[in-house]
Write a protein that holds these residues in place. Structure first.
Motif: not given
Length: 131
Positions: A6-12, A17-23, A80-88
């Motif tokens: 579950y945590l690995a999926l949130m990290g993935l 989506t991290l490259p969207l910040e820069f690209a 908690l990780v889900f509630f932060v990661a998915i909206p982010l």
């Protein structure tokens, strides 16, 4: 290993989506106060919602797939990780798409939007308002 899936999926999700910040100049991480004001109500409401559902037995988690770390009110860390990661991830995607539609995402020398243009680090918009 199952208990970290579950945590690995949130990290993935966050990594993809991290490259969207820069690209595409999403500028989500670059505005931390705005991000916090956006996430706080979502996290707060859904955290309480989950806590109530767990307490009433309407919602539960298979112990094989969670780390076993429980937060106050019996909510697993993964929630908690889900509630932060998915909206982010959603915010990053929304801002990137908006920038593409408004024409403020980086462009390459041909005037096309591209990750390569953004990753070059230079403003290649040719004066067309690169934001």
């Amino acid at each position: 290993m199952d208990r970290f899936q579950y945590l690995a999926l949130m990290g993935l999700c966050l990594a993809l989506t991290l490259p969207l910040e820069f690209a595409f100049r999403a500028r989500v991480y670059r505005r931390p106060r705005r991000l916090l004001r956006t996430l706080a109500p979502v996290v707060g409401v859904f955290y309480v919602w989950d806590a109530v559902a767990i307490a009433r037995g309407h919602w539960w988690f298979d112990r094989r797939y969670v780390t076993g770390v429980e937060l106050p009110l019996g909510v697993p860390l993964e929630e908690l990780v889900f509630f932060v990661a998915i909206p982010l991830c959603a915010l990053l995607t929304f801002e990137a798409v908006r920038n593409l539609l408004e024409g403020t995402a980086p462009r390459d020398r041909r005037g096309e939007h591209s990750i390569e243009a953004a990753s070059a680090g230079a403003d290649l918009s040719g004066g067309r308002g690169g934001g």
